[in-house]
Design a protein around this motif. Structure first.
Motif, mmCIF file in Angstrom:
data_model
loop_
_atom_site.group_PDB
_atom_site.id
_atom_site.type_symbol
_atom_site.label_atom_id
_atom_site.label_comp_id
_atom_site.label_asym_id
_atom_site.label_seq_id
_atom_site.Cartn_x
_atom_site.Cartn_y
_atom_site.Cartn_z
ATOM 1 N N VAL A 70 0.853 -1.197 0.000
ATOM 2 C CA VAL A 70 0.000 0.000 0.000
ATOM 3 C C VAL A 70 0.887 1.244 0.000
ATOM 4 N N GLY A 71 0.690 2.108 -0.982
ATOM 5 C CA GLY A 71 1.532 3.302 -1.093
ATOM 6 C C GLY A 71 1.062 4.448 -0.223
ATOM 7 N N LYS A 72 -0.254 4.663 -0.199
ATOM 8 C CA LYS A 72 -0.852 5.705 0.641
ATOM 9 C C LYS A 72 -2.042 5.122 1.383
ATOM 10 N N PHE A 73 -2.167 5.508 2.641
ATOM 11 C CA PHE A 73 -3.292 5.090 3.485
ATOM 12 C C PHE A 73 -3.985 6.386 3.901
ATOM 13 N N VAL A 74 -4.919 6.821 3.055
ATOM 14 C CA VAL A 74 -5.588 8.111 3.216
ATOM 15 C C VAL A 74 -6.853 7.909 4.049
ATOM 16 N N ALA A 75 -7.110 8.808 4.971
ATOM 17 C CA ALA A 75 -8.272 8.666 5.849
ATOM 18 C C ALA A 75 -9.133 9.922 5.810
ATOM 19 N N ILE A 76 -10.421 9.708 6.044
ATOM 20 C CA ILE A 76 -11.404 10.785 6.030
ATOM 21 C C ILE A 76 -11.992 10.926 7.434
ATOM 22 N N GLY A 77 -11.998 12.148 7.946
ATOM 23 C CA GLY A 77 -12.485 12.389 9.301
ATOM 24 C C GLY A 77 -13.901 12.926 9.339
ATOM 25 N N LEU A 78 -14.623 12.569 10.399
ATOM 26 C CA LEU A 78 -15.947 13.127 10.684
ATOM 27 C C LEU A 78 -16.894 13.024 9.496
ATOM 28 N N ASN A 79 -16.969 11.837 8.913
ATOM 29 C CA ASN A 79 -17.777 11.655 7.701
ATOM 30 C C ASN A 79 -19.171 11.098 7.987
ATOM 31 N N PHE A 80 -19.532 10.999 9.250
ATOM 32 C CA PHE A 80 -20.892 10.652 9.648
ATOM 33 C C PHE A 80 -21.369 11.759 10.588
ATOM 34 N N ALA A 81 -22.533 12.333 10.291
ATOM 35 C CA ALA A 81 -23.011 13.483 11.061
ATOM 36 C C ALA A 81 -23.131 13.169 12.547
ATOM 37 N N ASP A 82 -23.615 11.958 12.871
ATOM 38 C CA ASP A 82 -23.808 11.619 14.283
ATOM 39 C C ASP A 82 -22.478 11.389 14.995
ATOM 40 N N HIS A 83 -21.447 10.971 14.253
ATOM 41 C CA HIS A 83 -20.117 10.859 14.860
ATOM 42 C C HIS A 83 -19.522 12.243 15.124
ATOM 43 N N SER A 87 -18.498 13.835 18.834
ATOM 44 C CA SER A 87 -17.152 14.385 19.012
ATOM 45 C C SER A 87 -17.188 15.872 19.339
ATOM 46 N N ASN A 88 -18.406 16.430 19.406
ATOM 47 C CA ASN A 88 -18.595 17.864 19.684
ATOM 48 C C ASN A 88 -17.890 18.738 18.653
ATOM 49 N N LEU A 89 -17.977 18.309 17.393
ATOM 50 C CA LEU A 89 -17.345 19.035 16.301
ATOM 51 C C LEU A 89 -18.381 19.303 15.207
ATOM 52 N N PRO A 90 -18.236 20.412 14.491
ATOM 53 C CA PRO A 90 -19.207 20.749 13.441
ATOM 54 C C PRO A 90 -19.129 19.778 12.272
ATOM 55 N N ILE A 91 -20.249 19.636 11.563
ATOM 56 C CA ILE A 91 -20.266 18.811 10.352
ATOM 57 C C ILE A 91 -19.389 19.485 9.302
ATOM 58 N N PRO A 92 -18.435 18.768 8.735
ATOM 59 C CA PRO A 92 -17.525 19.387 7.764
ATOM 60 C C PRO A 92 -18.252 19.861 6.504
ATOM 61 N N LYS A 93 -17.810 20.992 5.976
ATOM 62 C CA LYS A 93 -18.339 21.485 4.706
ATOM 63 C C LYS A 93 -17.651 20.803 3.528
ATOM 64 N N GLU A 94 -16.426 20.355 3.755
ATOM 65 C CA GLU A 94 -15.677 19.562 2.786
ATOM 66 C C GLU A 94 -15.045 18.397 3.541
ATOM 67 N N PRO A 95 -14.716 17.308 2.849
ATOM 68 C CA PRO A 95 -14.081 16.177 3.527
ATOM 69 C C PRO A 95 -12.789 16.575 4.243
ATOM 70 N N ILE A 96 -12.630 16.064 5.452
ATOM 71 C CA ILE A 96 -11.385 16.232 6.212
ATOM 72 C C ILE A 96 -10.464 15.070 5.834
ATOM 73 N N ILE A 97 -9.266 15.401 5.380
ATOM 74 C CA ILE A 97 -8.306 14.386 4.959
ATOM 75 C C ILE A 97 -7.136 14.344 5.940
ATOM 76 N N PHE A 98 -6.770 13.137 6.356
ATOM 77 C CA PHE A 98 -5.520 12.956 7.087
ATOM 78 C C PHE A 98 -4.886 11.660 6.595
ATOM 79 N N GLN A 99 -3.707 11.360 7.092
ATOM 80 C CA GLN A 99 -2.986 10.177 6.639
ATOM 81 C C GLN A 99 -2.748 9.215 7.798
ATOM 82 N N LYS A 100 -2.920 7.946 7.524
ATOM 83 C CA LYS A 100 -2.435 6.909 8.429
ATOM 84 C C LYS A 100 -1.136 6.371 7.826
ATOM 85 N N THR A 101 -0.153 6.106 8.653
ATOM 86 C CA THR A 101 1.121 5.617 8.135
ATOM 87 C C THR A 101 0.970 4.197 7.592
ATOM 88 N N THR A 102 1.705 3.896 6.537
ATOM 89 C CA THR A 102 1.644 2.537 6.012
ATOM 90 C C THR A 102 2.278 1.535 6.977
#
Length: 288
Positions: A70-83, A87-102
């Motif tokens: 696997v070259g990249k392990f890309v993750a999306i944060g807060l992609n379910f409104a109830d989650h 988490s006491n965080l606003p619903i994202p207007k655009e996808p939140i992207i972060f990386q998990k290390t391979t």
């Protein structure tokens, strides 16, 4: 088609699960299940095999990550409104992207090791998307044609590292063993609608997460297209698409926060419709 990689860590062999649920060896057909085996043409060739003629693998086998290299392990944060709400965080207007290390990637049933001194390690059942061909600036309309298949992911997370240690989220997402993937890579032809998959996770036999990909804020096609605007996705890259409510960080008692985190001896079991199940025992930190 359900593709797998089985055997000892670092020495996995390619295989598939036949219509009877039996493990068949593919090592005389392909060297591995990696980037070169994920194109539409390569998958079509595998799909034409007479599985009855493939060697039957007997006995219980360890399953590794179903995708090699696997070259990249890309993750999306807060992609379910109830989650997001728990988490006491606003619903994202655009996808939140972060990386998990391979380096955090492991098999679906391998032990999850708590980081040294960790007090806030947590669970997240997620749908993983495996890229099958190079994707750069792809349209939402065409996005699913770039997908080789789908898999089950546990996006294990250390919340102190993720939230309390100055940013970014990556700090709490890429610890060793924090990326169980598998057991299977299920090709996209066997997942006609990735937005209609039930998902669940138990800790010590208690149901903690129940959800369905239909409640994602941003669906798979949107995410593949969106991520491809910021980085070129390559065959074998994995996008893990977010988790439903029920993470330990969000547990409440009598309406008040009462977070529950993983400890040595806990057991996580999780699954997604049609994509199999995982089981991980939680163990203490040990230098490797």
């Amino acid at each position: 088609m359900k593709l797998v990689r089985y055997g000892k860590p670092g020495k996995e062999k390619p295989g598939l699960i036949d219509a009877q649920g039996q493990l068949r060896d593919l090592s005389k057909v392909v060297p591995d299940i990696g980037a070169a085996q994920l194109s539409d043409a390569a998958l079509a060739k595998l799909a034409k095999l007479d599985t009855a003629k493939l060697a039957l693998v007997k006995g219980k086998q360890r399953m590794g990550c179903p995708v090699a290299g696997v070259g990249k392990f890309v993750a999306i944060g807060l992609n379910f409104a109830d989650h997001a709400a728990e988490s006491n965080l606003p619903i994202p207007k655009e996808p939140i992207i972060f990386q998990k290390t391979t380096s955090c990637i492991q098999g679906p049933d391998d032990d999850v090791m708590l980081p040294k001194g960790s007090k806030k390690s947590d669970w997240e059942v997620e749908l993983g998307v495996v890229i099958g061909k190079k994707a750069s600036y792809v349209s939402k309309k065409d996005a699913l044609s770039y997908v080789a298949g789908y898999c089950l992911v546990n996006d294990v997370s250390e919340r102190e590292y993720q939230i309390e240690r100055g940013g970014t989220w990556d700090k709490g997402k890429g610890c060793d063993t924090f990326g169980p993937i598998g057991p299977w890579l299920v090709t996209r032809d066997d997942v006609p609608n990735p937005q209609k998959l039930g998902m669940w996770l138990d800790v010590n036999g208690k149901r903690m997460q129940t959800g369905n990909t239909k409640t994602m804020i941003f669906g798979v096609a949107h995410l593949v297209s969106y991520v491809s605007q910021f980085m070129t996705l390559m065959p074998g890259d994995v996008i893990t698409t977010g988790t439903p409510p029920g993470v330990g960080m969000g547990v409440k008692k009598d309406g008040q926060p009462a977070p529950v985190f993983l400890k040595k001896g806990d057991v996580m079991t999780l699954g997604i419709d049609g994509l199999g199940e995982q089981r991980q025992a939680v163990v203490a930190y040990k230098a490797t």
